[in-house]
Design an enzyme around this catalytic site. Structure first.
Site, PDB file in Angstrom:
ATOM      1  N   LEU A  46       0.891  -1.154   0.000  1.00 46.48           N
ATOM      2  CA  LEU A  46       0.000   0.000   0.000  1.00 46.48           C
ATOM      3  C   LEU A  46       0.932   1.208   0.000  1.00 46.48           C
ATOM      4  CD1 LEU A  46      -2.674  -0.959   2.698  1.00 46.48           C
ATOM      5  CD2 LEU A  46      -3.061  -0.674   0.246  1.00 46.48           C
ATOM      6  N   ASP A  47       0.680   2.187  -0.872  1.00 49.95           N
ATOM      7  CA  ASP A  47       1.570   3.340  -0.912  1.00 49.95           C
ATOM      8  C   ASP A  47       1.425   4.176   0.359  1.00 49.95           C
ATOM      9  OD1 ASP A  47      -0.831   4.627  -1.427  1.00 49.95           O
ATOM     10  OD2 ASP A  47      -0.299   5.264  -3.430  1.00 49.95           O
ATOM     11  N   GLU A  48       2.319   5.105   0.527  1.00 45.49           N
ATOM     12  CA  GLU A  48       2.403   5.878   1.774  1.00 45.49           C
ATOM     13  C   GLU A  48       1.089   6.531   2.193  1.00 45.49           C
ATOM     14  OE1 GLU A  48       5.557   9.075   3.736  1.00 45.49           O
ATOM     15  OE2 GLU A  48       5.777   8.447   1.649  1.00 45.49           O
TER      16      GLU A  48
END
Length: 191
Positions: A46-48
């Site tokens: 999951l991206d930041e």
């Protein structure tokens, strides 16, 4: 003996435990929150700015299986503006997204529906915005693939910028199964 975990990845954290980059001290890592055995890897990412369910395992074969099209991934997505049935229809059929370097990908058909704002959301340290900035809508998007930032790019392709993205389900495993939005060790991943 391999070990498997379900965790809640909060907003603002990277889906990794440590970094050897020079500026690593300016980022937040899962290792700051959770203690897991050596050799544990995130199953997908999951991206930041994304939040929600993230699976961890010490088994590379299991990781490959969960990332396959066999497992559905469901996201609750808050978008800027009013999502209409036309948006749902386009997203459901698949849209063309950019992969970078002039390459494009046609996403597979998926399940998309308009939903009411979820009542029980994980706490988020940074406020999205308030009503003065215009209306927002919520979608449930369920995909079986997982290209880089795919759900964000899909929504952008139909002119619905993503404000908040929460993965709530992978296969039969749900974010609500994790006590206190923390970590839960499981004997196996369920599809």
């Amino acid at each position: 003996m391999h070990r498997h975990f379900m965790i809640h990845k909060p907003y603002g954290y990277l889906s990794q435990f440590v970094s050897r980059e020079k500026l690593a001290h300016k980022k937040k890592y899962l290792g700051d929150l959770y203690s897991v055995p050596q050799g544990t890897m995130a199953v997908g990412r999951l991206d930041e700015p994304s939040e929600g369910l993230l699976l961890l395992t010490t088994d590379g074969v299991e990781s490959e299986l969960v990332r396959s099209k066999k497992y559905e991934k469901e996201y609750y997505v808050q978008v800027d503006g009013i999502a209409e049935q036309e948006h749902v229809s386009k997203l459901s059929k698949g849209v063309l997204i950019g992969l970078g370097k002039g390459k494009y990908y046609q996403t597979l058909p998926c399940r998309v529906q308009l939903i009411n704002p979820p009542e029980k959301l994980p706490h988020r340290s940074k406020k999205i915005r308030d009503e003065r900035h215009g209306p927002t809508s919520w979608l449930s998007i369920t995909i079986t693939e997982g290209k880089f930032r795919q759900v964000r790019k899909m929504c952008a392709a139909v002119q619905l910028p993503v404000l908040r993205l929460i993965r709530v389900r992978i296969g039969a495993m749900h974010l609500n199964d994790i006590p206190n939005q923390g970590i839960l060790e499981v004997s196996a991943f369920k599809d």
